[in-house]
Design a protein around this motif. Structure first.
Motif, PDB file in Angstrom:
ATOM      1  N   UNK A  64     -56.868  17.369  59.645  1.00 26.53           N
ATOM      2  CA  UNK A  64     -58.185  18.006  59.505  1.00 26.53           C
ATOM      3  C   UNK A  64     -58.914  18.075  60.829  1.00 26.53           C
ATOM      4  N   UNK A  65     -58.857  17.019  61.597  1.00 27.85           N
ATOM      5  CA  UNK A  65     -59.521  16.982  62.901  1.00 27.85           C
ATOM      6  C   UNK A  65     -58.914  18.020  63.846  1.00 27.85           C
ATOM      7  N   UNK A  66     -57.593  18.108  63.869  1.00 29.91           N
ATOM      8  CA  UNK A  66     -56.918  19.095  64.723  1.00 29.91           C
ATOM      9  C   UNK A  66     -57.273  20.518  64.302  1.00 29.91           C
ATOM     10  N   UNK A  67     -57.357  20.748  63.000  1.00 28.95           N
ATOM     11  CA  UNK A  67     -57.710  22.088  62.510  1.00 28.95           C
ATOM     12  C   UNK A  67     -59.131  22.458  62.904  1.00 28.95           C
ATOM     13  N   UNK A  68     -60.053  21.501  62.767  1.00 32.57           N
ATOM     14  CA  UNK A  68     -61.436  21.758  63.164  1.00 32.57           C
ATOM     15  C   UNK A  68     -61.535  22.025  64.662  1.00 32.57           C
ATOM     16  N   UNK A  69     -60.813  21.252  65.445  1.00 33.33           N
ATOM     17  CA  UNK A  69     -60.831  21.436  66.898  1.00 33.33           C
ATOM     18  C   UNK A  69     -60.274  22.807  67.280  1.00 33.33           C
ATOM     19  N   UNK A  70     -59.181  23.209  66.630  1.00 38.65           N
ATOM     20  CA  UNK A  70     -58.587  24.519  66.887  1.00 38.65           C
ATOM     21  C   UNK A  70     -59.557  25.636  66.509  1.00 38.65           C
ATOM     22  N   UNK A  71     -60.176  25.527  65.343  1.00 42.94           N
ATOM     23  CA  UNK A  71     -61.122  26.550  64.889  1.00 42.94           C
ATOM     24  C   UNK A  71     -62.326  26.651  65.823  1.00 42.94           C
ATOM     25  N   UNK A  72     -62.828  25.518  66.267  1.00 41.98           N
ATOM     26  CA  UNK A  72     -63.965  25.516  67.198  1.00 41.98           C
ATOM     27  C   UNK A  72     -63.575  26.169  68.517  1.00 41.98           C
TER      28      UNK A  72
END
Length: 133
Positions: A64-72
């Motif tokens: 989840x953290x990696x996905x949020x970082x990628x989206x940001x």
């Protein structure tokens, strides 16, 4: 060849050479900064993607953290690209003599508006109408 006389509203004083030069310099500096930021964003995104977001070996929080970082990072890069395009367009309009002229109604945008937001392409009336839609 850049046009030296920029459009102004009837209630405004004409652009001075120093004011026009300052706007061009600001846009040119912004262009260089945005290009550099886009390179950095691409590198950061590459690092994020190289780390993987598929979850192999990661717990749910890491994924989840990696996905949020990628989206940001993707959102940031899209915003930077849009600003870069607006900046290039403003510099082009300075060069072709259309800087300061509203793209919708053809009236002057307003010197104070352009000094506050040098990428503006619409006068305040047209911008308000556009935002209401």
């Amino acid at each position: 060849m850049p046009k030296t006389t920029l459009a102004v509203r009837s209630d405004e004083t004409p652009w001075t050479t120093a004011e026009a030069t300052a706007v061009r310099e600001e846009l040119t500096e912004d262009l260089a900064r945005l290009k550099s930021e886009l390179v950095d964003s691409a590198r950061d995104l590459q690092d994020i993607l190289a780390g993987g977001v598929d979850g192999a070996g990661n717990d749910q929080a890491d994924v989840g953290s990696n996905s949020l970082e990628r989206d940001a990072e993707l959102s940031l890069a899209a915003n930077q690209r849009e600003l870069l395009l607006q900046t290039e367009k403003a510099l082009s309009r300075l060069d072709d003599g259309t800087y300061g002229v509203c793209e919708l109604c053809g009236e002057p945008i307003g010197k104070l508006r352009l000094m506050a937001f040098p990428r503006a392409t619409l006068c305040m009336d047209c911008k308000r109408r556009e935002e209401r839609r």
